[in-house]
Design a protein around this motif. Structure first.
Motif, PDB file in Angstrom:
ATOM      1  N   UNK A 189      42.507  82.579  33.565  1.00 44.27           N
ATOM      2  CA  UNK A 189      42.753  83.047  35.008  1.00 44.27           C
ATOM      3  C   UNK A 189      41.586  82.711  36.181  1.00 44.27           C
ATOM      4  N   UNK A 190      40.404  82.254  35.446  1.00 44.11           N
ATOM      5  CA  UNK A 190      39.356  82.052  36.316  1.00 44.11           C
ATOM      6  C   UNK A 190      39.346  80.560  36.817  1.00 44.11           C
ATOM      7  N   UNK A 191      38.730  80.360  37.811  1.00 40.65           N
ATOM      8  CA  UNK A 191      38.490  78.905  38.439  1.00 40.65           C
ATOM      9  C   UNK A 191      37.502  78.408  37.721  1.00 40.65           C
ATOM     10  N   UNK A 192      37.263  76.993  38.116  1.00 40.25           N
ATOM     11  CA  UNK A 192      36.505  76.203  37.182  1.00 40.25           C
ATOM     12  C   UNK A 192      35.095  76.641  37.523  1.00 40.25           C
ATOM     13  N   UNK A 193      34.655  77.039  38.836  1.00 42.69           N
ATOM     14  CA  UNK A 193      33.512  77.486  39.131  1.00 42.69           C
ATOM     15  C   UNK A 193      33.001  78.616  38.465  1.00 42.69           C
ATOM     16  N   UNK A 194      34.035  79.704  38.604  1.00 42.74           N
ATOM     17  CA  UNK A 194      33.897  81.021  37.744  1.00 42.74           C
ATOM     18  C   UNK A 194      33.521  80.775  36.390  1.00 42.74           C
ATOM     19  N   UNK A 195      34.354  79.874  35.604  1.00 42.11           N
ATOM     20  CA  UNK A 195      34.105  79.924  34.328  1.00 42.11           C
ATOM     21  C   UNK A 195      32.764  79.089  34.117  1.00 42.11           C
ATOM     22  N   UNK A 196      32.390  78.136  34.941  1.00 43.98           N
ATOM     23  CA  UNK A 196      31.091  77.639  34.851  1.00 43.98           C
ATOM     24  C   UNK A 196      30.067  78.479  34.620  1.00 43.98           C
ATOM     25  N   UNK A 197      30.071  79.428  35.696  1.00 44.60           N
ATOM     26  CA  UNK A 197      28.984  80.380  36.066  1.00 44.60           C
ATOM     27  C   UNK A 197      29.149  81.194  34.636  1.00 44.60           C
ATOM     28  N   UNK A 198      30.068  81.875  34.423  1.00 40.70           N
ATOM     29  CA  UNK A 198      30.155  82.479  33.178  1.00 40.70           C
ATOM     30  C   UNK A 198      29.558  82.173  31.864  1.00 40.70           C
ATOM     31  N   UNK A 199      29.851  80.775  31.324  1.00 43.75           N
ATOM     32  CA  UNK A 199      29.442  80.127  30.332  1.00 43.75           C
ATOM     33  C   UNK A 199      27.852  79.787  30.515  1.00 43.75           C
ATOM     34  N   UNK A 200      27.509  79.676  31.746  1.00 45.82           N
ATOM     35  CA  UNK A 200      26.158  79.278  32.070  1.00 45.82           C
ATOM     36  C   UNK A 200      25.227  80.539  31.690  1.00 45.82           C
ATOM     37  N   UNK A 201      25.460  81.639  32.311  1.00 48.71           N
ATOM     38  CA  UNK A 201      24.866  83.008  32.026  1.00 48.71           C
ATOM     39  C   UNK A 201      25.005  83.297  30.682  1.00 48.71           C
ATOM     40  N   UNK A 202      25.863  83.309  29.909  1.00 55.71           N
ATOM     41  CA  UNK A 202      26.074  83.394  28.512  1.00 55.71           C
ATOM     42  C   UNK A 202      25.087  82.496  27.644  1.00 55.71           C
ATOM     43  N   UNK A 203      25.016  81.339  27.885  1.00 51.11           N
ATOM     44  CA  UNK A 203      24.047  80.507  27.380  1.00 51.11           C
ATOM     45  C   UNK A 203      22.767  80.699  27.501  1.00 51.11           C
ATOM     46  N   UNK A 204      22.373  80.912  28.809  1.00 50.75           N
ATOM     47  CA  UNK A 204      21.205  81.486  29.252  1.00 50.75           C
ATOM     48  C   UNK A 204      20.533  82.634  28.604  1.00 50.75           C
ATOM     49  N   UNK A 205      21.322  83.513  28.316  1.00 54.75           N
ATOM     50  CA  UNK A 205      21.168  84.869  27.780  1.00 54.75           C
ATOM     51  C   UNK A 205      20.753  84.481  26.071  1.00 54.75           C
ATOM     52  N   UNK A 206      21.881  83.747  25.611  1.00 52.29           N
ATOM     53  CA  UNK A 206      21.639  83.452  24.164  1.00 52.29           C
ATOM     54  C   UNK A 206      20.447  82.861  23.914  1.00 52.29           C
TER      55      UNK A 206
END
Length: 315
Positions: free
Chosen positions: A294-311
């Protein structure tokens, strides 16, 4: 606009909703608000009508559907199974409509993403992370919303950062990380407190943070978790974590530090953590929002990017 025009508009609206076999849209709007709040009174406040008007709309909807949507109780209401099914589809549909309208209003062809957080999280972590995100995704429009009261499900926010789970929320909770709590202070005070005990710390000025969000760990609960059973005095109160850190930097007292969140200030030497008193935070930080589909492409990109940065170990 004359009476004939009003009639024609009303008739057109009726015909349009009947094309989709829908009940009056006002009844659906009243139901969605009441279901989201589980309160006719709060729904009425949101819609700027009386609770009686909300109750009337919902009764009309239940009558048209031939099914009860709420179980009325002495201290509130609960959704029936049919009510829960209708609420889920309405909430999803209204959010999608809101997103399309926002896209039209902004004239932005790139679906923007809006993320919420406390002012402290925004200043200390999220904003620097967004700046780094833009290096990889310069075309994604990121809107930040900072407030120091709890966030709830809102159509204008894709997801928000929360400390601890909200057991009453139906939104997805994606774990970010668990922080470490420790007293922080100026380098000079840290030297004075070398080898100090909990009893020594409690005699210092403790800078207490008071906000509308009661999920954050407080000094009394921190001392309690370390086994201290005495009284924790309140000599200084602030309603901003940034202010608490500023006072600690200036040697005015001890602030309760979230080590990972304030790592840049610790690395620069502006603040010093009393490591011997470190304690894992009781709760995790979570990214709270709707499912990925249900997220836009931009929202999903930011979410995945934040998770990758934290990992990768960054904050």
């Amino acid at each position: 606009m004359n009476v004939i025009h009003l009639y024609l508009l009303s008739h057109a609206a009726t015909m349009s909703r009947r094309h989709y076999n829908l009940p009056p849209l006002t009844t659906l709007s009243a139901f969605e608000a009441a279901a989201r709040h589980l309160s006719f009174k709060e729904a009425a406040g949101e819609l700027s009508v009386t609770p009686g008007a909300v109750s009337h709309q919902i009764k009309a909807l239940e009558s048209e559907l031939g099914s009860a949507l709420f179980v009325r109780k002495h201290r509130g209401v609960e959704l029936t199974e049919d009510g829960q099914d209708l609420f889920e589809v309405l909430g999803s549909s209204f959010r999608q409509i809101s997103k399309v309208l926002e896209k039209i209003r902004s004239g932005d062809s790139e679906n923007p993403v809006t993320v919420g957080s406390t002012t402290a999280v925004a200043a200390l972590w999220l904003s620097p992370s967004v700046i780094r995100f833009w290096q990889d995704y310069p075309h994604v429009k990121v809107n930040q919303m900072a407030q120091d009261k709890p966030f709830s499900d809102r159509p204008d926010i894709d997801f928000f950062i929360r400390y601890g789970r909200d057991v009453n929320s139906q939104l997805n909770h994606t774990k970010l990380y668990r922080d470490t709590l420790t007293p922080v202070c100026s380098p000079e005070m840290a030297m004075e407190l070398k080898g100090a005990s909990l009893e020594d710390l409690v005699e210092r000025r403790l800078i207490h943070l008071e906000t509308q969000d009661n999920t954050w760990t407080t000094w009394p609960s921190w001392f309690h978790d370390l086994g201290y059973t005495g009284v924790v005095p309140v000599q200084s109160r602030v309603n901003s974590y940034a202010l608490a850190l500023q006072l600690a930097r200036k040697g005015a007292g001890l602030a309760l530090g979230w080590k990972r969140l304030i790592q840049p200030m610790l690395a620069s030497g502006k603040l010093v953590a009393l490591e011997e008193f470190s304690l894992p935070a009781p709760n995790n930080f979570y990214l709270v929002g709707r499912p990925d589909d249900q997220l836009t492409e931009g929202a999903l990109a930011l979410k995945n990017w934040l998770l990758d940065e934290l990992s990768g170990g960054s904050v």
